[in-house]
Design an enzyme around this catalytic site. Structure first.
Site, PDB file in Angstrom:
ATOM      1  NE  ARG A  62      35.428  72.268  48.697  1.00 30.48           N
ATOM      2  CZ  ARG A  62      34.940  71.812  47.557  1.00 30.48           C
ATOM      3  NH1 ARG A  62      34.039  72.509  46.867  1.00 30.48           N
ATOM      4  NH2 ARG A  62      35.309  70.628  47.092  1.00 30.48           N
ATOM      5  CG  ASP A  63      32.053  69.114  47.893  1.00 34.46           C
ATOM      6  OD1 ASP A  63      31.300  69.864  47.287  1.00 34.46           O
ATOM      7  OD2 ASP A  63      32.545  68.089  47.386  1.00 34.46           O
ATOM      8  CG  HIS A  90      35.580  64.121  45.753  1.00 35.73           C
ATOM      9  ND1 HIS A  90      35.711  64.980  46.826  1.00 35.73           N
ATOM     10  CD2 HIS A  90      34.390  64.418  45.190  1.00 35.73           C
ATOM     11  CE1 HIS A  90      34.649  65.759  46.901  1.00 35.73           C
ATOM     12  NE2 HIS A  90      33.819  65.454  45.912  1.00 35.73           N
ATOM     13  CG  HIS A 104      29.631  63.495  44.304  1.00 33.64           C
ATOM     14  ND1 HIS A 104      28.849  64.617  44.294  1.00 33.64           N
ATOM     15  CD2 HIS A 104      30.870  63.915  44.648  1.00 33.64           C
ATOM     16  CE1 HIS A 104      29.582  65.675  44.600  1.00 33.64           C
ATOM     17  NE2 HIS A 104      30.816  65.287  44.813  1.00 33.64           N
ATOM     18  CB  CYS A 139      23.761  68.859  42.658  1.00 28.24           C
ATOM     19  SG  CYS A 139      23.927  69.899  41.230  1.00 28.24           S
ATOM     20  CG  ASN A 166      30.511  65.457  48.820  1.00 32.28           C
ATOM     21  OD1 ASN A 166      31.419  65.381  48.009  1.00 32.28           O
ATOM     22  ND2 ASN A 166      29.922  66.613  49.131  1.00 32.28           N
TER      23      ASN A 166
END
Lengths: 304, 304
Positions: free
Chosen positions: A12-13, A205, A207, A238, A247
């Site tokens: 997803r991310d 979560h 990064h 990004c 991530n």
């Protein structure tokens, strides 16, 4: 049973950040390969506007493929009640609702005020089937690209409002910018765990944009957190920052935890093969260190 | 006064890994630029065989340039008593003696058994001027490229032998391979600090090869360590592993500590300018994240 639960968010991310559309079959192949490494939790996709995120237009097919993998807990992200309805209709039973502590970030992310998003959360909880699970992703829980550092009390206040409406199954505090430092991770988790004992599951979560993905994960681990998001090959970058990593890489977390004697349930060598495959996707922006380090093969990985 | 002391090892550990000879004037320029950022401890060079490490053949000139910078504590690495003599003759007053816990690594590094290196240490201590300081770098304190994981008791035994001969001013435990995990860093430092209270200064030398440079530094910080080696731009890479990164980047540590409210005495923006200059050296293998992240400028670094 693993001692730490790693939630693989690459599908997803990670995929969401890739420009060129990845064929649905390729996504399913990667999902199956991740499953084969031992991954048992995955953020499989997101039900979002197809116009806004064309890469995830195949959400229903991906969800269906994920559900065929025995014992895989596949969560899907939903930004609004309307998308939650779409996800539930498609068979989703583990939803992730995202909202930002920062008004400005929430507005830019989902075109709603934080208060409006809290109302959406209540609406989604009402439509969630009995067997359903709800995770809340608190974006900008520590820091916002627009507003800078957010104080723990701001994040705790949003949590208070959400939990006051309905208790979610899990809450993830997200370092959206990668700019948080370990002391802040620790401070917020310690306070949140104490203030909201009714929350059974907390997640972090991270990064790795500023090189603190593993350090912040370690800080959260030391504060008692046992559930961590990570993305295979560090996929994520990004869209507004070419070259900046996103991530924390799943293989870096697996390397760290297994080295600490904390079982992740994931086979590192098998995962590295998937990571190399993912890193080769056209348009992939990757991160992490272990993939490169192990590729050199200079050092016999004798860690026993 | 800074709350954490960062020892900039780029001019030694970093430059040593660069193939093309860096002109002495360029090295001096970088040293001066580092000093201007607030760096007050540096591993300026190493007195080693010119045949073995031609890049550091200008050690006496570099040392002389470093000594002109007011208040800069410039240490120089020496692998043998003969090189220590050369260094002292050239005016060095802060020596770093390196030896490995691992017999195999010590043999490959300095062609001596660990016991022979311990004898060299005693000989160097006898020739050290009254005003001199001695740091010991314990290589493979946690892990060896040949022998794998080393148990704390092996490292403590070598420390015992060294300290039994003469108390050094400082001891640095070095993660030579970058493969140590935070639990092991913590375990060894906690035991070493308890066992050898006569040692006033302990330092940690992290490598970021496996993505744990900042996490391991954090673990050492949590164990009470306040002195850390780091290399500007993460310069260091292993000559046997193209692409693998070496030392943890100074800018990543400054970012982490300053974000934690721990003053390093170093100006991050000024340091980033030097890091970009260093990264542009022909043959430089660099690492770290903050340099890239800040270059994107997407995020206003509003951390207040």
């Amino acid at each position: 049973m693993s001692d730490v639960q790693i939630v693989e968010v690459g599908p997803r991310d990670g995929f969401q950040s890739v420009g060129p559309i990845i064929p649905t079959e390729k996504k399913v192949e990667i999902l199956q390969a991740l499953y084969a490494t031992g991954v048992r939790r995955v953020e499989a996709t997101s039900f979002v506007s197809k116009a806004a995120v064309p890469q995830l237009a195949d959400a229903p097919e991906i969800l269906m493929a994920a559900d065929k993998l025995d014992g895989l807990d596949a969560q899907v992200l939903v930004p609004t009640a309307r998308q939650a309805e779409r996800a539930i209709t498609a068979g989703a039973r583990h939803l992730v609702f995202v909202l930002s502590v920062s008004e400005q970030h929430n507005m830019s992310n989902v075109r709603r005020s934080t208060t409006e998003s809290i109302d959406e959360y209540a609406a989604i909880m009402r439509m969630l089937p009995q067997s359903g699970k709800m995770r809340i992703n608190i974006a900008t829980a520590f820091d916002c690209p627009f507003e800078g550092r957010l104080e723990p009390k701001q994040t705790l206040s949003v949590l208070q409002q959400l939990i006051g409406l309905e208790t979610p199954h899990e809450i993830a505090l997200c370092d959206t910018t990668g700019r948080v430092t370990p002391d802040h991770v620790d401070a917020l988790f310690v306070e949140a765990l104490e203030k909201f004992p009714e929350i059974q599951n907390w997640a972090f979560h991270a990064h790795d944009t500023y090189g603190l993905g593993t350090a912040n994960t370690l800080a959260a681990w030391n504060s008692g957190i046992r559930i961590f998001d990570a993305s295979v090959a560090g996929l994520g970058g990004c869209p507004f920052a070419p070259g900046a990593t996103g991530n924390v890489a799943t293989e870096d977390l697996v390397w760290m935890f297994e080295g600490m004697g904390v079982s992740s349930g994931i086979d590192l060598n098998a995962l590295l093969a998937v990571a190399r495959d993912v890193a080769a996707l056209p348009g992939a922006q990757t991160g992490g260190r272990v993939r490169d380090a192990m590729a050199q093969k200079l050092i016999t990985p004798n860690r026993s």
